[in-house]
Design a protein around this motif. Structure first.
Motif, short mmCIF file in Angstrom:
data_model
loop_
_atom_site.label_atom_id
_atom_site.label_comp_id
_atom_site.label_asym_id
_atom_site.label_seq_id
_atom_site.Cartn_x
_atom_site.Cartn_y
_atom_site.Cartn_z
N THR A 1 -5.08 29.52 68.53
CA THR A 1 -5.51 30.08 69.82
C THR A 1 -6.80 29.43 70.30
OG1 THR A 1 -6.58 31.89 68.64
CG2 THR A 1 -4.42 32.34 69.59
N LEU A 2 -7.49 28.75 69.37
CA LEU A 2 -8.71 28.03 69.76
C LEU A 2 -8.30 26.67 70.30
CD1 LEU A 2 -11.90 28.36 69.46
CD2 LEU A 2 -11.66 26.80 67.54
N ARG A 3 -8.51 26.47 71.59
CA ARG A 3 -8.04 25.25 72.23
C ARG A 3 -9.17 24.24 72.36
NH1 ARG A 3 -7.39 29.16 76.09
NH2 ARG A 3 -8.64 27.88 77.50
N LEU A 4 -8.79 22.97 72.33
CA LEU A 4 -9.76 21.91 72.62
C LEU A 4 -9.63 21.54 74.09
CD1 LEU A 4 -9.60 19.41 69.63
CD2 LEU A 4 -11.52 20.86 70.34
N GLU A 5 -10.72 21.64 74.82
CA GLU A 5 -10.67 21.34 76.25
C GLU A 5 -11.64 20.21 76.59
OE1 GLU A 5 -8.51 22.61 78.21
OE2 GLU A 5 -7.94 24.59 77.43
N GLY A 6 -11.30 19.47 77.64
CA GLY A 6 -12.14 18.34 78.08
C GLY A 6 -13.14 18.75 79.15
N LYS A 7 -13.80 17.72 79.68
CA LYS A 7 -14.89 17.93 80.63
C LYS A 7 -14.51 18.75 81.86
CE LYS A 7 -17.71 13.87 79.77
NZ LYS A 7 -18.28 12.62 80.28
N THR A 8 -13.28 18.54 82.35
CA THR A 8 -12.93 19.13 83.64
C THR A 8 -12.36 20.54 83.55
OG1 THR A 8 -10.73 18.18 83.52
CG2 THR A 8 -12.42 16.87 84.67
N TYR A 9 -12.16 21.03 82.31
CA TYR A 9 -11.59 22.38 82.14
C TYR A 9 -12.43 23.42 82.89
CZ TYR A 9 -10.70 26.89 79.96
OH TYR A 9 -10.46 28.22 79.75
N PRO A 10 -11.81 24.16 83.83
CA PRO A 10 -12.57 25.21 84.52
C PRO A 10 -12.76 26.43 83.63
CG PRO A 10 -10.32 25.06 85.41
CD PRO A 10 -10.40 24.09 84.27
N VAL A 11 -13.99 26.69 83.27
CA VAL A 11 -14.29 27.80 82.37
C VAL A 11 -13.88 29.11 83.01
CG1 VAL A 11 -16.17 29.05 81.22
CG2 VAL A 11 -16.19 26.56 81.29
N ARG A 12 -13.23 29.98 82.21
CA ARG A 12 -12.75 31.26 82.74
C ARG A 12 -13.65 32.40 82.32
NH1 ARG A 12 -7.19 30.05 80.93
NH2 ARG A 12 -6.43 28.47 82.36
N ASP A 13 -13.62 33.43 83.13
CA ASP A 13 -14.37 34.64 82.82
C ASP A 13 -13.90 35.19 81.48
OD1 ASP A 13 -16.28 36.59 83.45
OD2 ASP A 13 -14.75 37.94 84.23
N GLY A 14 -14.81 35.41 80.56
CA GLY A 14 -14.45 35.99 79.27
C GLY A 14 -14.12 34.98 78.18
N ASP A 15 -14.20 33.69 78.48
CA ASP A 15 -13.99 32.67 77.45
C ASP A 15 -15.13 32.70 76.45
OD1 ASP A 15 -11.65 31.58 78.40
OD2 ASP A 15 -12.57 29.81 79.34
N VAL A 16 -14.78 32.49 75.19
CA VAL A 16 -15.81 32.18 74.20
C VAL A 16 -15.76 30.67 74.02
CG1 VAL A 16 -16.53 32.44 71.80
CG2 VAL A 16 -15.61 34.40 73.05
N VAL A 17 -16.90 30.02 74.16
CA VAL A 17 -16.92 28.56 74.14
C VAL A 17 -17.84 28.07 73.04
CG1 VAL A 17 -17.40 26.47 75.48
CG2 VAL A 17 -16.56 28.53 76.65
N HIS A 18 -17.32 27.10 72.29
CA HIS A 18 -18.16 26.41 71.31
C HIS A 18 -18.15 24.93 71.67
CE1 HIS A 18 -18.95 24.50 67.29
NE2 HIS A 18 -20.03 25.22 67.52
N TYR A 19 -19.30 24.40 72.00
CA TYR A 19 -19.38 23.01 72.45
C TYR A 19 -19.56 22.07 71.28
CZ TYR A 19 -19.58 24.17 77.40
OH TYR A 19 -19.27 24.60 78.66
N ARG A 20 -18.81 20.98 71.33
CA ARG A 20 -19.10 19.86 70.41
C ARG A 20 -19.77 18.79 71.24
NH1 ARG A 20 -13.72 18.46 67.37
NH2 ARG A 20 -13.03 20.53 66.71
N PHE A 21 -20.91 18.36 70.81
CA PHE A 21 -21.65 17.35 71.58
C PHE A 21 -22.42 16.43 70.66
CE2 PHE A 21 -26.02 19.00 71.37
CZ PHE A 21 -25.79 20.23 70.79
#
Ligand SMILES: Nc1nc2c(ncn2[C@@H]2O[C@H](COP(=O)(O)OP(=O)(O)OP(=O)(O)O)[C@@H](O)[C@H]2O)c(=O)[nH]1
Ligand SMILES: [Mg+2]
Length: 359
Positions: free
Chosen positions: A337-357
């Motif tokens: 359920t943990l998805r990998l998303e790219g730069k253009t992914y529109p962040v949704r209300d209620g998302d938990v995000v962990h950035y790799r940078f």
């Protein structure tokens, strides 16, 4: 993002401002800019509460909205004071406090208590101010266009003529569904009647639990785009906020109050600003971050730190509901359920995000 709190004299602006920003009676603690007080208000969010229960972090940081208590200007005598238009123009959203409580101790500037009338007055004033700006600009544009053809100016003229029509019909500019490009064109005018508006009816203790919007005149407000209506009893909210948490719960249960009207006001103001929240989680900190809806992941990263945005590799994203159900990010990763998303992914209300940078 700033929400301007305005209203007629004695409607309860400062009381509500103090409650929203937790500044109590000590307004000296807040910044003063001209004559307006500025303060930060937390946006209550049960989602963040639940994530924090799971992580037990050392620090919990909610989303923040800046509130500005905008007092009326001019006139020492009641009724003479008028809205502080220049200050209001810079606000991202407006919170209008209208008085429904009766009190012999507090004079009403219009002589009688009538919240729907007061709100209509204020809105009329906004439309009048906007109309003056529109007419001045149209005059200027017509002069310029008489001298030279310019498609950009011609487009602006057409747009402003549409605005003029709307205002002359007695409708606020926010009732027009302007295209993105048009909204951009209109930005610089800092129109008042285009701003999202939240009407907060300040009711007396005797009217708690009653429908504050039964009057027909509220219909247009309840239905309109970019408008919100809610009621609060400012003095009761102040009493609750002075109690210990356990006492407050008992007190509210006694009165049959389910949720704090104050929380509703804060959440509604946040919604009207068009903001969404995403979360970062961990044992150190669980935190809500505010971004405008539809913000791409790489820009949303900038809300946290410019380095994360600059060195963006991927965003690991999971809806908070999935995380709460799974129990950990590792479990989400396993369950897919943990998805990998790219730069253009529109962040949704209620998302938990962990950035790799990588910087
Ligand atoms: N009975 C009652 N009194 C209230 C309520 N809300 C505010 N007041 C009182 O009304 C008075 C004005 O409240 P403020 O919060 O100062 O109102 P304001 O809009 O900031 O006033 P100005 O800045 O002078 O325009 C205060 O004495 C408050 O205690 C309420 O819900 N019920
Ligand atoms: Mg005040």
């Amino acid at each position: 993002m700033e929400v301007g709190i305005l209203g007629l004299a004695g409607s309860g602006k400062t009381t509500l401002f103090s409650l929203l920003t937790g500044s109590g009676g000590a307004l000296a603690a807040t910044l003063r800019r001209d004559q307006a007080a500025v303060g930060m208000g937390r946006v209550p969010d049960p989602r963040l509460d639940r994530l924090s229960e799971m992580y037990q972090p050392r620090k919990i940081t909610p989303a923040i909205v800046r509130y500005v208590d905008v007092p009326a200007v001019g006139g020492d005598r009641p009724g003479e004071a008028s809205l502080n238009i220049p200050e209001l123009r810079t606000m991202d959203a407006l919170l209008v406090v209208v008085r429904a409580f009766a009190s012999d101790a507090v004079p009403h500037p219009l002589g009688s208590v009538d919240p729907a009338r007061d709100l209509a007055r204020i809105e009329e004033e906004f439309q009048l101010q906007d109309l003056m700006v529109v007419e001045r600009r149209i005059e200027r544009l017509e002069k310029d266009l008489a001298r030279r053809r310019d498609p950009e100016l011609a487009a602006e003229l057409e747009l402003l003529q549409r605005c003029r029509q709307t205002l002359e019909d007695g409708r606020p500019l926010r009732s027009e569904g302007f295209e993105r490009a048009d909204r951009q064109r209109l930005r610089g005018f800092t129109f008042l009647s285009i701003k999202p508006i939240l009407a907060v009816v300040n009711v007396g203790e005797d009217a708690i639990g009653e429908d504050a919007f039964a009057d027909q005149r509220w219909q247009q407000w309840l239905a309109g785009p970019a408008t919100g209506c809610t009621s609060v009893c400012a003095t009761l909210e102040r009493e609750i906020s002075e109690l210990e948490a356990a006492d407050a719960a008992a007190f509210m249960a006694d009165l049959g109050i389910v949720d704090r009207a104050l929380d509703r006001v804060a959440r509604e103001a946040y919604r009207l600003l068009g903001l969404i929240s995403f979360f970062t989680v961990g044992e150190d900190e669980c935190r809500a971050w505010s971004v405008p809806a539809e913000t791409p992941a790489v820009e949303a990263a900038g809300a946290i730190h410019s380095d994360i945005s600059r060195g963006f590799i991927r965003a690991e994203v999971v809806p908070h509901t999935e995380l709460l159900a799974a129990g950990s990010l590792a479990a989400c990763r396993q369950q897919g359920t943990l998805r990998l998303e790219g730069k253009t992914y529109p962040v949704r209300d209620g998302d938990v995000v962990h950035y790799r940078f990588n910087v």
